[in-house]
Design an enzyme around this catalytic site. Structure first.
Site, PDB file in Angstrom:
ATOM      1  N   LYS A   1       6.840  -2.163  -0.728  1.00  0.00           N
ATOM      2  CA  LYS A   1       6.296  -2.956  -1.833  1.00  0.00           C
ATOM      3  C   LYS A   1       5.545  -2.006  -2.771  1.00  0.00           C
ATOM      4  O   LYS A   1       4.443  -1.524  -2.466  1.00  0.00           O
ATOM      5  CB  LYS A   1       5.332  -4.028  -1.300  1.00  0.00           C
ATOM      6  CG  LYS A   1       4.746  -4.890  -2.390  1.00  0.00           C
ATOM      7  CD  LYS A   1       3.225  -4.802  -2.328  1.00  0.00           C
ATOM      8  CE  LYS A   1       2.513  -5.327  -3.520  1.00  0.00           C
ATOM      9  NZ  LYS A   1       2.875  -4.781  -4.805  1.00  0.00           N
TER      10      LYS A   1
ATOM     11  N   GLU B   1      -4.944   4.936   3.460  1.00  0.00           N
ATOM     12  CA  GLU B   1      -5.546   5.977   2.622  1.00  0.00           C
ATOM     13  C   GLU B   1      -6.219   5.273   1.468  1.00  0.00           C
ATOM     14  O   GLU B   1      -5.556   4.559   0.708  1.00  0.00           O
ATOM     15  CB  GLU B   1      -4.486   6.963   2.113  1.00  0.00           C
ATOM     16  CG  GLU B   1      -3.930   7.880   3.190  1.00  0.00           C
ATOM     17  CD  GLU B   1      -4.985   8.697   3.933  1.00  0.00           C
ATOM     18  OE1 GLU B   1      -6.086   8.929   3.393  1.00  0.00           O
ATOM     19  OE2 GLU B   1      -4.696   9.082   5.086  1.00  0.00           O
TER      20      GLU B   1
ATOM     21  N   CYS C   1      -7.117   9.771  -5.964  1.00  0.00           N
ATOM     22  CA  CYS C   1      -8.162   9.582  -4.954  1.00  0.00           C
ATOM     23  C   CYS C   1      -8.837  10.904  -4.645  1.00  0.00           C
ATOM     24  O   CYS C   1      -9.941  10.926  -4.118  1.00  0.00           O
ATOM     25  CB  CYS C   1      -7.592   8.940  -3.701  1.00  0.00           C
ATOM     26  SG  CYS C   1      -6.263   9.865  -2.995  1.00  0.00           S
TER      27      CYS C   1
ATOM     28  N   GLU D   1     -16.257   4.623  -6.357  1.00  0.00           N
ATOM     29  CA  GLU D   1     -15.079   5.280  -6.937  1.00  0.00           C
ATOM     30  C   GLU D   1     -14.811   4.677  -8.320  1.00  0.00           C
ATOM     31  O   GLU D   1     -14.668   3.463  -8.450  1.00  0.00           O
ATOM     32  CB  GLU D   1     -13.847   5.064  -6.037  1.00  0.00           C
ATOM     33  CG  GLU D   1     -12.633   5.788  -6.572  1.00  0.00           C
ATOM     34  CD  GLU D   1     -11.429   5.704  -5.640  1.00  0.00           C
ATOM     35  OE1 GLU D   1     -11.024   4.576  -5.287  1.00  0.00           O
ATOM     36  OE2 GLU D   1     -10.890   6.766  -5.275  1.00  0.00           O
TER      37      GLU D   1
HETATM   38  N1  LIG Z   1      -6.537   5.768  -3.001  1.00  0.00           N
HETATM   39  C1  LIG Z   1      -5.808   5.694  -4.087  1.00  0.00           C
HETATM   40  O1  LIG Z   1      -4.982   6.537  -4.302  1.00  0.00           O
HETATM   41  C2  LIG Z   1      -5.959   4.549  -5.019  1.00  0.00           C
HETATM   42  C3  LIG Z   1      -7.175   3.922  -5.178  1.00  0.00           C
HETATM   43  N2  LIG Z   1      -7.266   2.876  -6.053  1.00  0.00           N
HETATM   44  C4  LIG Z   1      -8.605   2.266  -6.232  1.00  0.00           C
HETATM   45  O2  LIG Z   1      -8.459   0.877  -6.291  1.00  0.00           O
HETATM   46  C5  LIG Z   1      -8.989   0.350  -7.480  1.00  0.00           C
HETATM   47  C6  LIG Z   1      -8.200  -0.863  -7.891  1.00  0.00           C
HETATM   48  O3  LIG Z   1      -6.830  -0.542  -8.140  1.00  0.00           O
HETATM   49  P1  LIG Z   1      -5.698  -1.561  -7.707  1.00  0.00           P
HETATM   50  O4  LIG Z   1      -4.419  -1.238  -8.299  1.00  0.00           O
HETATM   51  O5  LIG Z   1      -6.207  -2.932  -7.970  1.00  0.00           O
HETATM   52  O6  LIG Z   1      -5.593  -1.222  -6.139  1.00  0.00           O
HETATM   53  P2  LIG Z   1      -5.116  -2.153  -4.955  1.00  0.00           P
HETATM   54  O7  LIG Z   1      -5.728  -1.672  -3.709  1.00  0.00           O
HETATM   55  O8  LIG Z   1      -5.308  -3.578  -5.357  1.00  0.00           O
HETATM   56  O9  LIG Z   1      -3.526  -1.913  -4.926  1.00  0.00           O
HETATM   57  C7  LIG Z   1      -2.841  -1.033  -4.065  1.00  0.00           C
HETATM   58  C8  LIG Z   1      -1.591  -1.715  -3.513  1.00  0.00           C
HETATM   59  O10 LIG Z   1      -1.982  -2.816  -2.694  1.00  0.00           O
HETATM   60  C9  LIG Z   1      -1.364  -4.024  -3.131  1.00  0.00           C
HETATM   61  N3  LIG Z   1      -2.271  -5.139  -2.857  1.00  0.00           N
HETATM   62  C10 LIG Z   1      -3.139  -5.742  -3.709  1.00  0.00           C
HETATM   63  N4  LIG Z   1      -3.761  -6.769  -3.080  1.00  0.00           N
HETATM   64  C11 LIG Z   1      -3.280  -6.806  -1.820  1.00  0.00           C
HETATM   65  C12 LIG Z   1      -3.549  -7.619  -0.678  1.00  0.00           C
HETATM   66  N5  LIG Z   1      -4.440  -8.606  -0.724  1.00  0.00           N
HETATM   67  N6  LIG Z   1      -2.897  -7.355   0.472  1.00  0.00           N
HETATM   68  C13 LIG Z   1      -2.009  -6.332   0.553  1.00  0.00           C
HETATM   69  N7  LIG Z   1      -1.688  -5.552  -0.498  1.00  0.00           N
HETATM   70  C14 LIG Z   1      -2.325  -5.774  -1.671  1.00  0.00           C
HETATM   71  C15 LIG Z   1      -1.116  -3.765  -4.601  1.00  0.00           C
HETATM   72  O11 LIG Z   1      -0.132  -4.644  -5.107  1.00  0.00           O
HETATM   73  C16 LIG Z   1      -0.674  -2.310  -4.579  1.00  0.00           C
HETATM   74  O12 LIG Z   1       0.660  -2.232  -4.175  1.00  0.00           O
HETATM   75  C17 LIG Z   1      -8.949   1.517  -8.451  1.00  0.00           C
HETATM   76  O13 LIG Z   1      -9.883   1.388  -9.443  1.00  0.00           O
HETATM   77  C18 LIG Z   1      -9.235   2.672  -7.535  1.00  0.00           C
HETATM   78  O14 LIG Z   1     -10.630   2.801  -7.344  1.00  0.00           O
HETATM   79  C19 LIG Z   1      -6.187   2.429  -6.745  1.00  0.00           C
HETATM   80  C20 LIG Z   1      -4.962   3.024  -6.635  1.00  0.00           C
HETATM   81  C21 LIG Z   1      -4.784   4.167  -5.773  1.00  0.00           C
HETATM   82  O1  LIG Z   2      -4.081  14.742  -5.233  1.00  0.00           O
HETATM   83  C1  LIG Z   2      -2.965  14.361  -4.909  1.00  0.00           C
HETATM   84  O2  LIG Z   2      -1.979  14.988  -5.189  1.00  0.00           O
HETATM   85  C2  LIG Z   2      -2.773  13.114  -4.118  1.00  0.00           C
HETATM   86  C3  LIG Z   2      -3.803  12.129  -4.423  1.00  0.00           C
HETATM   87  C4  LIG Z   2      -3.530  10.827  -3.818  1.00  0.00           C
HETATM   88  O3  LIG Z   2      -2.950  10.716  -2.791  1.00  0.00           O
HETATM   89  C5  LIG Z   2      -3.945   9.628  -4.480  1.00  0.00           C
HETATM   90  O4  LIG Z   2      -4.610   9.682  -5.479  1.00  0.00           O
HETATM   91  O5  LIG Z   2      -3.592   8.572  -3.976  1.00  0.00           O
END
Ligand SMILES: NC(=O)C1=CN([C@@H]2O[C@H](COP(=O)(O)OP(=O)(O)OC[C@H]3O[C@@H](n4cnc5c(N)ncnc54)[C@H](O)[C@@H]3O)[C@@H](O)[C@H]2O)C=CC1
Ligand SMILES: O=C(O)CCC(=O)C(=O)O
Length: 489
Positions: A181, A256, A290, A391
């Site tokens: 997904k 992650e 991240c 974050e």
């Molecule tokens: N660790 C990372 O690489 C990331 C961190 N983030 C953080 O998250 C914040 C919000 O971004 P979002 O796109 O809203 O992240 P999110 O955590 O909502 O989305 C990530 C994935 O989870 C899915 N998702 C959303 N709600 C869900 C649920 N209840 N159960 C299972 N899956 C679900 C989304 O559709 C997407 O595929 C950002 O501001 C950032 O701080 C966002 C994207 C990547």
């Molecule tokens: O720094 C990267 O290349 C990977 C970072 C990452 O996994 C993320 O932002 O979700």
């Protein structure tokens, strides 16, 4: 002349080897964050029924896929890699249009996807167990590994090629089948990646993709009794709910999540090197990694010259559409993300930090239709402030002044996260103390906080991950289960 309506393609789910529309008959428009009136493509807004079909297909394909040799599964991944490589320019262009990162970054990420596929293709020929001496001298005892079964892959929008590939490729090479997904914001790019698997002839049902909302399809994956393991990258809040849902039904999970990554600049640092790494680590991809640098902890003796150099460089950065050659930094990936970043900037000012540059949406006709925000630097930030703790996931740097290495490490560790951390110094004693004392899964010396390498373990401490590691050989720990075998004649 072609109109946008003629050009706009509808991308479907991929289930059991076929491209199918969602049973809900609902679509979302995926838009260009550099120009919100441009629709990149229409994507499916699927329902539970679509997920059930995908899980069923993955289950039916699982035994056949598991029974292939690792080398044969690897051959499929080599083919996928070749196809993705041929389509690099097109897929990178789609990525830039769909989530805003600059074209060179998008090309780099797609090339990284190719390299990850090749790395895991080779993994099909490597050892999967050890011989362990038994106390019975006539017996042979060894470990082997088996796949989990069906793996659910839930991914974010910030690395729409690399993250899906670094989860799907190891899942497949170890014999699992996949229900994927993607983030809805980047589902067009994801569909193009899955086209590469389809074109490579990966058997029907082995890889399935269901697009849709997180609370419906993402949660549905975590809760589905037919899914044996769930791998997730995204926010801490959603990650923890995915983990809890999977745990409640006894499924394996891997999360992650966020980071609040510090860079420490000591008095003996090469300041030019430290400034460049802070800019690249903090502001590339508009800070939406991240592993992005977020807190910049500088020793008092070099604070002012470091700040001057940093501000001079930040003021040179050109913001714009990621497809344009001169652009250094693109927009935020979505309106929601832009609002989040602006909210944190406001909070920083409210709580008493000093705004040194940026802080608002940039002026200019060319930028008014996109989700742009200026690169932003704060000073007089203390650890109690929201911008020092949460974050932000945007181009915002918080400068903090310290008097010693000990104070710097204490400050660096004073957050809930522990993903990556850097130090700039030439002092070997300070380097060793940092490696020992910093709470981070990725520890980087004289280098930016981002910059993950595909062959090395990746993951964080504290709230950044479920204490598991992805990528490199570490992936085998999540995507397989160990069997201990004892044989007696
Ligand atoms: N660790 C990372 O690489 C990331 C961190 N983030 C953080 O998250 C914040 C919000 O971004 P979002 O796109 O809203 O992240 P999110 O955590 O909502 O989305 C990530 C994935 O989870 C899915 N998702 C959303 N709600 C869900 C649920 N209840 N159960 C299972 N899956 C679900 C989304 O559709 C997407 O595929 C950002 O501001 C950032 O701080 C966002 C994207 C990547
Ligand atoms: O720094 C990267 O290349 C990977 C970072 C990452 O996994 C993320 O932002 O979700």
């Amino acid at each position: 002349m072609t109109t946008q309506a003629q050009q706009t393609v509808t991308y479907r789910n991929y289930v059991n080897g076929e491209w199918v529309a969602a049973s809900t008959q609902q679509l979302d428009a995926s838009i260009n964050p550099a120009n919100k009136s441009e629709i990149v493509g229409y994507v499916q807004k699927s329902g539970k029924e679509d997920l059930d079909r995908a899980v069923q297909a993955a289950k039916s394909a699982q035994i056949g896929w598991r029974k292939l040799s690792g080398a044969t599964r690897g051959d499929y991944l080599y083919k996928v890699a070749d196809i993705l490589e041929k389509r690099t320019d097109e897929i990178a262009e789609t990525m830039t249009r769909e989530m805003g990162k600059t074209l060179p970054e998008a090309k780099g990420e797609t090339a990284r996807g190719v390299a990850i596929l090749r790395y895991y293709a080779g993994e099909g020929m490597r050892e999967i167990g050890n011989v362990i001496p038994s106390t019975d001298s006539e017996a042979l005892m060894f470990t082997t590994r088996v796949p989990l079964g069906v793996v659910g892959v839930i991914t974010p929008w910030n690395f729409p090629v690399a993250i899906p590939v670094w989860k799907i490729a190891p899942a497949l090479i170890y014999g699992n089948t996949v229900v994927f997904k993607p983030a809805q914001e980047t589902a067009v790019t994801a569909a193009k990646v899955i086209q590469c698997f389809a074109e490579a002839g990966v058997p029907a049902g082995v890889v399935n993709m269901v697009m849709g909302d997180g609370p419906v399809i993402g949660h549905g994956i975590a809760a589905h009794p037919g899914i044996d393991g769930v791998t997730f990258t995204g926010s801490e809040q959603v990650g923890k709910s995915v983990g809890q849902t999977a745990l409640a039904r006894g499924a394996k999970y891997q999360l992650e999540m966020g980071g609040k990554n510090p860079v420490i600049v000591l008095a003996d640092a090469d300041l030019d090197q430290a400034v460049e790494a802070t800019i690249i680590g903090g502001l590339r991809s508009t800070g939406q990694k991240c592993t992005a640098t977020s807190r910049v902890i500088v020793e008092r003796a070099v604070y002012e010259p470091f700040k001057e150099k940093l501000l001079a460089r930040v003021n040179e950065l050109k913001i714009g559409d990621g497809r344009e050659k001169e652009t250094w930094m693109g927009p935020c990936a979505s309106e929601k993300q832009l609002r989040t970043v602006l909210h944190y900037i406001e909070k920083g000012v409210e709580e008493g930090a000093t705004l040194l540059c940026g802080g608002k949406q940039p002026d200019g006709e060319a930028l008014k239709n996109g989700f742009y925000v200026e690169p932003t630097v704060f000073e007089h930030v203390n650890s109690g402030m929201t911008i020092a703790q949460e974050e932000i996931f945007g181009p915002v740097l918080a400068l903090m002044k310290v008097d010693s290495l000990e104070e710097a490490i204490e400050l660096a560790n004073d957050v809930e996260y522990g993903l990556s951390a850097s130090i700039f110094t030439k002092n070997i004693g300070h380097i060793l103390a940092f490696i020992q004392d910093i709470d981070a899964g990725l520890v980087r010396i004289n280098a930016e906080t981002a910059g993950v390498e595909l062959q090395a373990p990746f993951g964080g401490m504290k709230q950044s991950s479920s204490h598991s590691r992805e990528q490199g050989r570490a992936a085998i720990e999540f995507f397989t289960a160990v069997k201990t075998v004892f044989i007696k004649p």
